[in-house]
Design a protein around this motif. Structure first.
Motif, PDB file in Angstrom:
ATOM      1  N   ALA A   1       0.761  -1.172   0.030  1.00 50.48           N
ATOM      2  CA  ALA A   1      -0.065  -0.085  -0.013  1.00 50.48           C
ATOM      3  C   ALA A   1       0.949   1.342   0.052  1.00 50.48           C
ATOM      4  CB  ALA A   1      -0.856  -0.149   1.334  1.00 50.48           C
ATOM      5  N   LEU A   2       0.492   2.311  -0.866  1.00 57.06           N
ATOM      6  CA  LEU A   2       1.338   3.501  -0.897  1.00 57.06           C
ATOM      7  C   LEU A   2       0.394   4.386  -0.342  1.00 57.06           C
ATOM      8  CD1 LEU A   2       3.730   4.803  -2.322  1.00 57.06           C
ATOM      9  CD2 LEU A   2       2.380   5.391  -4.231  1.00 57.06           C
ATOM     10  N   ILE A   3       0.800   5.036   0.894  1.00 55.84           N
ATOM     11  CA  ILE A   3       0.143   6.009   1.628  1.00 55.84           C
ATOM     12  C   ILE A   3       0.639   7.309   1.153  1.00 55.84           C
ATOM     13  CG2 ILE A   3      -0.621   7.034   3.947  1.00 55.84           C
ATOM     14  CD1 ILE A   3      -0.171   4.299   4.961  1.00 55.84           C
ATOM     15  N   ILE A   4      -0.338   8.317   0.569  1.00 54.48           N
ATOM     16  CA  ILE A   4       0.294   9.575  -0.030  1.00 54.48           C
ATOM     17  C   ILE A   4      -0.083  10.699   1.038  1.00 54.48           C
ATOM     18  CG2 ILE A   4      -0.194  11.264  -1.922  1.00 54.48           C
ATOM     19  CD1 ILE A   4      -1.149   8.706  -3.672  1.00 54.48           C
ATOM     20  N   VAL A   5       0.538  11.363   1.395  1.00 48.00           N
ATOM     21  CA  VAL A   5       0.454  12.693   2.102  1.00 48.00           C
ATOM     22  C   VAL A   5       0.932  13.823   1.443  1.00 48.00           C
ATOM     23  CG1 VAL A   5       1.453  13.894   4.111  1.00 48.00           C
ATOM     24  CG2 VAL A   5       1.603  11.236   4.190  1.00 48.00           C
ATOM     25  N   PRO A   6      -0.416  14.674   1.168  1.00 46.16           N
ATOM     26  CA  PRO A   6      -0.375  15.720   0.075  1.00 46.16           C
ATOM     27  C   PRO A   6       0.323  17.092   0.933  1.00 46.16           C
ATOM     28  CG  PRO A   6      -2.465  15.373   0.870  1.00 46.16           C
ATOM     29  CD  PRO A   6      -1.630  14.411   1.468  1.00 46.16           C
ATOM     30  N   GLY A   7       0.576  18.061   0.209  1.00 45.99           N
ATOM     31  CA  GLY A   7       1.276  19.229   0.751  1.00 45.99           C
ATOM     32  C   GLY A   7       0.210  20.204   1.241  1.00 45.99           C
ATOM     33  N   ALA A   8       0.764  21.215   1.660  1.00 45.33           N
ATOM     34  CA  ALA A   8      -0.186  22.485   2.112  1.00 45.33           C
ATOM     35  C   ALA A   8      -0.796  22.981   0.906  1.00 45.33           C
ATOM     36  CB  ALA A   8       0.637  23.591   2.930  1.00 45.33           C
ATOM     37  N   GLY A   9      -2.193  23.125   1.202  1.00 42.76           N
ATOM     38  CA  GLY A   9      -3.022  23.683   0.185  1.00 42.76           C
ATOM     39  C   GLY A   9      -3.552  22.629  -0.879  1.00 42.76           C
ATOM     40  N   GLU A  10      -3.087  21.407  -0.645  1.00 44.42           N
ATOM     41  CA  GLU A  10      -3.444  20.296  -1.544  1.00 44.42           C
ATOM     42  C   GLU A  10      -4.366  19.622  -0.771  1.00 44.42           C
ATOM     43  OE1 GLU A  10       0.941  20.032  -3.580  1.00 44.42           O
ATOM     44  OE2 GLU A  10       0.328  18.500  -2.310  1.00 44.42           O
ATOM     45  N   THR A  11      -5.111  18.682  -1.828  1.00 44.11           N
ATOM     46  CA  THR A  11      -6.374  17.923  -1.346  1.00 44.11           C
ATOM     47  C   THR A  11      -5.783  16.492  -1.443  1.00 44.11           C
ATOM     48  OG1 THR A  11      -7.312  17.651  -3.579  1.00 44.11           O
ATOM     49  CG2 THR A  11      -8.034  19.511  -2.099  1.00 44.11           C
TER      50      THR A  11
ATOM     51  N   ALA B   1      -2.994   2.103   9.807  1.00 44.72           N
ATOM     52  CA  ALA B   1      -3.582   1.093  10.387  1.00 44.72           C
ATOM     53  C   ALA B   1      -4.828   0.574   9.612  1.00 44.72           C
ATOM     54  CB  ALA B   1      -4.247   1.568  11.611  1.00 44.72           C
ATOM     55  N   TYR B   2      -5.087   1.603   8.461  1.00 40.24           N
ATOM     56  CA  TYR B   2      -6.115   1.111   7.765  1.00 40.24           C
ATOM     57  C   TYR B   2      -5.727   0.264   6.599  1.00 40.24           C
ATOM     58  CZ  TYR B   2      -9.808   1.339   4.217  1.00 40.24           C
ATOM     59  OH  TYR B   2     -10.568   0.895   3.248  1.00 40.24           O
ATOM     60  N   ALA B   3      -4.200   0.761   6.273  1.00 42.06           N
ATOM     61  CA  ALA B   3      -3.419  -0.276   5.275  1.00 42.06           C
ATOM     62  C   ALA B   3      -3.195  -1.614   5.822  1.00 42.06           C
ATOM     63  CB  ALA B   3      -2.327   0.295   4.785  1.00 42.06           C
ATOM     64  N   GLN B   4      -3.134  -1.618   7.257  1.00 36.16           N
ATOM     65  CA  GLN B   4      -2.686  -3.116   7.759  1.00 36.16           C
ATOM     66  C   GLN B   4      -4.132  -3.861   7.807  1.00 36.16           C
ATOM     67  OE1 GLN B   4      -0.691  -1.653  11.486  1.00 36.16           O
ATOM     68  NE2 GLN B   4       0.871  -2.827  10.999  1.00 36.16           N
ATOM     69  N   GLN B   5      -5.094  -3.230   8.125  1.00 35.38           N
ATOM     70  CA  GLN B   5      -6.554  -3.840   8.197  1.00 35.38           C
ATOM     71  C   GLN B   5      -6.768  -4.382   6.692  1.00 35.38           C
ATOM     72  OE1 GLN B   5      -9.233  -1.047   9.325  1.00 35.38           O
ATOM     73  NE2 GLN B   5      -8.471  -0.854  11.326  1.00 35.38           N
ATOM     74  N   GLN B   6      -6.100  -3.930   5.599  1.00 38.08           N
ATOM     75  CA  GLN B   6      -6.421  -4.498   4.202  1.00 38.08           C
ATOM     76  C   GLN B   6      -5.364  -5.399   3.934  1.00 38.08           C
ATOM     77  OE1 GLN B   6      -9.419  -3.308   2.801  1.00 38.08           O
ATOM     78  NE2 GLN B   6      -9.134  -2.086   4.917  1.00 38.08           N
ATOM     79  N   ASN B   7      -4.681  -5.868   4.988  1.00 42.20           N
ATOM     80  CA  ASN B   7      -3.739  -6.992   4.819  1.00 42.20           C
ATOM     81  C   ASN B   7      -2.318  -6.518   3.833  1.00 42.20           C
ATOM     82  OD1 ASN B   7      -5.183  -8.676   6.634  1.00 42.20           O
ATOM     83  ND2 ASN B   7      -6.375  -9.363   4.843  1.00 42.20           N
ATOM     84  N   ALA B   8      -1.948  -5.157   3.829  1.00 46.30           N
ATOM     85  CA  ALA B   8      -0.854  -4.811   3.022  1.00 46.30           C
ATOM     86  C   ALA B   8       0.509  -5.549   3.310  1.00 46.30           C
ATOM     87  CB  ALA B   8      -0.777  -3.376   3.093  1.00 46.30           C
ATOM     88  N   ARG B   9       0.998  -6.206   2.508  1.00 45.79           N
ATOM     89  CA  ARG B   9       2.185  -6.728   2.700  1.00 45.79           C
ATOM     90  C   ARG B   9       3.612  -5.826   3.085  1.00 45.79           C
ATOM     91  NH1 ARG B   9       3.949 -10.949  -1.772  1.00 45.79           N
ATOM     92  NH2 ARG B   9       3.653  -8.995  -2.980  1.00 45.79           N
ATOM     93  N   SER B  10       3.271  -4.639   2.233  1.00 45.52           N
ATOM     94  CA  SER B  10       4.389  -3.504   2.511  1.00 45.52           C
ATOM     95  C   SER B  10       3.789  -2.295   2.567  1.00 45.52           C
ATOM     96  CB  SER B  10       5.329  -3.464   1.311  1.00 45.52           C
ATOM     97  OG  SER B  10       6.266  -2.679   1.420  1.00 45.52           O
ATOM     98  N   ILE B  11       4.190  -1.293   3.261  1.00 48.45           N
ATOM     99  CA  ILE B  11       3.728   0.137   3.418  1.00 48.45           C
ATOM    100  C   ILE B  11       4.786   0.881   3.021  1.00 48.45           C
ATOM    101  CG2 ILE B  11       2.569   1.805   5.078  1.00 48.45           C
ATOM    102  CD1 ILE B  11       1.297  -0.351   6.304  1.00 48.45           C
ATOM    103  N   VAL B  12       4.319   1.816   2.084  1.00 49.51           N
ATOM    104  CA  VAL B  12       5.338   2.863   1.778  1.00 49.51           C
ATOM    105  C   VAL B  12       4.713   4.493   2.005  1.00 49.51           C
ATOM    106  CG1 VAL B  12       6.712   3.944  -0.109  1.00 49.51           C
ATOM    107  CG2 VAL B  12       6.386   1.365  -0.086  1.00 49.51           C
ATOM    108  N   LEU B  13       5.329   5.218   2.511  1.00 46.26           N
ATOM    109  CA  LEU B  13       4.903   6.639   2.637  1.00 46.26           C
ATOM    110  C   LEU B  13       5.446   7.540   1.479  1.00 46.26           C
ATOM    111  CD1 LEU B  13       5.048   7.904   6.387  1.00 46.26           C
ATOM    112  CD2 LEU B  13       2.982   7.344   5.050  1.00 46.26           C
ATOM    113  N   LEU B  14       4.454   8.353   0.814  1.00 46.40           N
ATOM    114  CA  LEU B  14       4.842   9.204  -0.162  1.00 46.40           C
ATOM    115  C   LEU B  14       4.185  10.561   0.146  1.00 46.40           C
ATOM    116  CD1 LEU B  14       4.532   8.592  -3.978  1.00 46.40           C
ATOM    117  CD2 LEU B  14       4.021  10.660  -3.034  1.00 46.40           C
ATOM    118  N   GLY B  15       5.059  11.446   0.370  1.00 48.25           N
ATOM    119  CA  GLY B  15       4.886  12.673   0.716  1.00 48.25           C
ATOM    120  C   GLY B  15       5.122  13.761  -0.737  1.00 48.25           C
ATOM    121  N   HIS B  16       4.102  14.789  -0.925  1.00 43.94           N
ATOM    122  CA  HIS B  16       4.090  15.420  -1.841  1.00 43.94           C
ATOM    123  C   HIS B  16       4.399  16.897  -1.330  1.00 43.94           C
ATOM    124  CE1 HIS B  16       2.948  17.924  -5.329  1.00 43.94           C
ATOM    125  NE2 HIS B  16       3.355  16.904  -6.150  1.00 43.94           N
TER     126      HIS B  16
END
Length: 335
Positions: A91-101, A210-225
């Motif tokens: 699972a790729l968890i995306i963190v947007p920047g200021a002013g972004e949705t 926590a939500y990604a783990q509930q979906q049984n994600a084997r690997s979790i990656v944070l992506l910040g923009h």
């Protein structure tokens, strides 16, 4: 008897008229009763812009992609797209920047929609407004008291050699000091807003993990923009969660009025990190060079930096970004 009545009646009328005439001639007017000062009204704080953006996304994004997650006492919107495969890589968890949705048209939205086709689920978060950037609710000044009628000039004290505006300036300064002294509002500590912002953002990232783990994600990656790269890096530096295996930073930048910088956080990360940036502006190149130099001073650094070319066609530029990130996340023998 009639004669007595004729002589006393004018005298009686004269005795009633004379006091009123004397008062009018003396210029004396009765003082108006003092009015109580107007009650101060505190203006209500404006609603967060991020809430309005989330409500707009709820009307635009398909319902099956919307997830309401809980971060402490706050509920927030996240956009989830499962991988289009029975065996997703993670699972790729995306963190947007200021002013972004959570569905920002540059970087955030294209990546969250493209990666499910290459065996990666995506979860794009909505971040709260920064308290450090929020406008301060101001209290209106009390209405001035009604002016009293001027006193009799004949009873006024003799004037002194003091300028007319000097006493007014002293009175204003004294009133300001009294107002500041009597205020019951505590003075915020330095960095209080930064810590409050970090706690709210960290809580949302943790809810996403926590939500990604509930979906049984084997690997979790944070992506910040944008500035989301700063918050993702700071979260990993301070919390060091074992559930996250990699970090991707895209066009990373440090927000205003924070305690640390992205350049100081990068060397502290203990997991593979890819730093994608567009070397168009000189300040962007200098910041990227500082992050690269800091990583070189570390032994066994897992930091990698990738310079991208800005393209005139936005769709082509987003496709280039997607392919470079995919190549780093899932390298093949040809890469």
């Amino acid at each position: 008897m009639f004669l007595l009545y004729r002589t006393t009646l004018p005298a009686l009328c004269l005795s009633l008229i004379l006091p009123c005439t004397a008062q009018a001639l003396a210029g004396e007017t009765p003082e108006a009763p003092e009015q109580a000062p107007a009650k101060q009204v505190q203006r209500q704080a404006l609603a967060e812009r991020s809430l309005e953006d989330a409500q707009a996304l709820e009307r635009q994004v398909p319902k099956d992609e919307q997830q309401t997650l809980q971060a402490g006492s706050e509920a927030f919107l996240a956009l989830w797209k499962p991988a289009n495969t029975p065996n997703p890589e993670g699972a790729l968890i995306i963190v947007p920047g200021a002013g972004e949705t959570a569905d920002w048209p540059k970087g955030v939205g294209p990546l969250r929609r493209k990666f499910p086709d290459v065996q990666w689920s995506t979860l794009s978060l909505s971040l709260p407004d920064l308290q450090a950037d929020a406008p301060i609710a101001r209290t209106p000044a009390p209405a001035p008291a009604p002016a009293k009628a001027p006193a009799d000039d004949s009873k006024a004290a003799p004037a002194k050699d003091t300028p007319a505006d000097a006493n007014a300036n002293i009175a204003q300064a004294t009133a300001a000091e009294t107002e500041n002294t009597d205020s019951n509002e505590p003075t915020p500590e330095p960095g209080a807003d930064d810590k409050a912002d970090a706690e709210r953002i960290f809580a949302r990232i943790e809810a996403g993990i926590a939500y990604a783990q509930q979906q049984n994600a084997r690997s979790i990656v944070l992506l910040g923009h944008g500035s989301g790269a700063y918050w993702a890096a700071r979260f990993l530096s301070e919390r060091q969660p074992a559930q996250v295996q990699k970090l991707v930073m895209v066009s990373g930048q440090t927000p205003a009025r924070v305690d640390s910088t992205l350049e100081s956080l990068t060397p502290t990360l203990k997991l593979p990190t890819a730093d994608f940036y567009y070397a168009t502006l000189p300040q962007v190149r200098r910041a990227a060079e500082q992050r690269l130099q800091a990583s070189k001073r570390l032994k066994d650094s897992s930091y990698r930096q990738v310079a991208l070319n800005a393209l005139p066609n936005q769709a082509a530029e987003q496709e280039q970004l997607f392919r470079r990130i995919r190549g780093w996340l899932s390298p093949t023998p040809s890469n």
